[in-house]
Design a protein around this motif. Structure first.
Motif, PDB file in Angstrom:
ATOM      1  N   MET A  86       0.817  -1.212   0.000  1.00 17.01           N
ATOM      2  CA  MET A  86       0.000   0.000   0.000  1.00 17.01           C
ATOM      3  C   MET A  86       0.852   1.263   0.000  1.00 17.01           C
ATOM      4  SD  MET A  86      -3.346  -0.841   2.336  1.00 17.01           S
ATOM      5  CE  MET A  86      -2.536  -1.815   3.603  1.00 17.01           C
ATOM      6  N   VAL A  87       1.949   1.253   0.763  1.00 20.22           N
ATOM      7  CA  VAL A  87       2.827   2.426   0.782  1.00 20.22           C
ATOM      8  C   VAL A  87       3.471   2.625  -0.588  1.00 20.22           C
ATOM      9  CG1 VAL A  87       4.933   3.404   1.778  1.00 20.22           C
ATOM     10  CG2 VAL A  87       3.255   2.289   3.260  1.00 20.22           C
ATOM     11  N   GLY A  88       3.961   1.546  -1.193  1.00 21.23           N
ATOM     12  CA  GLY A  88       4.559   1.659  -2.519  1.00 21.23           C
ATOM     13  C   GLY A  88       3.575   2.160  -3.550  1.00 21.23           C
ATOM     14  N   GLN A  89       2.351   1.626  -3.522  1.00 22.47           N
ATOM     15  CA  GLN A  89       1.318   2.053  -4.467  1.00 22.47           C
ATOM     16  C   GLN A  89       0.928   3.507  -4.240  1.00 22.47           C
ATOM     17  OE1 GLN A  89      -2.113   2.751  -3.896  1.00 22.47           O
ATOM     18  NE2 GLN A  89      -2.737   2.810  -6.043  1.00 22.47           N
ATOM     19  N   HIS A  90       0.947   3.934  -2.991  1.00 26.15           N
ATOM     20  CA  HIS A  90       0.584   5.306  -2.633  1.00 26.15           C
ATOM     21  C   HIS A  90       1.482   6.326  -3.329  1.00 26.15           C
ATOM     22  CE1 HIS A  90      -0.903   8.570  -0.169  1.00 26.15           C
ATOM     23  NE2 HIS A  90       0.300   8.784   0.338  1.00 26.15           N
ATOM     24  N   PHE A  91       2.770   5.997  -3.468  1.00 23.30           N
ATOM     25  CA  PHE A  91       3.715   6.961  -4.026  1.00 23.30           C
ATOM     26  C   PHE A  91       4.048   6.728  -5.496  1.00 23.30           C
ATOM     27  CE2 PHE A  91       4.758   7.199   0.557  1.00 23.30           C
ATOM     28  CZ  PHE A  91       4.563   8.562   0.732  1.00 23.30           C
TER      29      PHE A  91
END
Length: 200
Positions: A86-91
């Motif tokens: 989720m963090v990777g997709q967020h950025f």
């Protein structure tokens, strides 16, 4: 995967107020941060994740971290892997999700093979048994420390205390399987949160 709002979009008034953010400069930084994170967290990575992502890097606010962590807990699979995705997709979108996942898995994949070989040889050794018991105590302390740090994100929202109490009673006191607690409480909590937002 659920798309989360990026830092350049207008803030949703229903979300917790975020502290000033920084963003990873490139996908390589994202990879190395998660690689460093997974090597730090021997036996318990989530406390290190909160410290690095929220306090050190300031990629997420406390509220955003709690939201992502909550979602990662109810999705199938290891919660930290879900959080990294989720963090990777967020950025960086799906490429960022893949990079964060690689950062989480590459080093542990090598280490776990080495540890598995050593454990098969020395698991019955008293020194190894005592060391593992000591690590369990340390991990418990780290989880408690993380909970204390996340406390400000929910302390003003009284319904959250009710859900936390019900979940603790179900899992900790009644010894109900965590999956059933999530199946029962999760949809009700989501429905009530949606209803509160609609009324606001």
């Amino acid at each position: 995967m659920t798309s989360l709002p990026s830092a350049d979009k207008p803030a949703d008034p229903s979300r917790p107020t975020a502290t000033p953010h920084q963003s990873p400069r490139h996908k390589a930084e994202l990879f190395w941060v998660f690689n460093h994170l997974t090597l730090l967290g021997v036996g318990g990575v989530l406390p290190f994740a909160q410290r690095i992502l929220v306090e050190d890097k300031r990629w997420l606010s406390n509220g955003e971290f709690v939201e992502m962590l909550s979602l990662s807990q109810v999705l199938p699979g290891p919660n930290l892997i879900n959080l990294a995705l989720m963090v990777g997709q967020h950025f960086f979108g799906w490429r960022g999700a893949a990079v964060a996942l690689a950062g989480m898995l590459v080093a542990p994949l090598v280490l776990i093979f080495l540890v598995a070989i050593a454990y098969a040889q020395y698991a019955s050794t008293p020194a190894v048994t005592h060391a593992l018991q000591g690590m369990s105590a340390v991990v418990a302390g780290l989880v408690i420390a993380m909970a204390i740090k996340l406390f400000p994100a929910i302390r003003h929202d009284l319904p959250n205390w009710g859900w936390a109490g019900l979940a603790f009673a179900g899992v900790g006191l009644l010894r109900i399987n965590l999956l059933w607690v999530l199946v029962v409480l999760g949809p009700i909590a989501v429905a009530l949160a949606w209803w509160r937002i609609r009324r606001a």
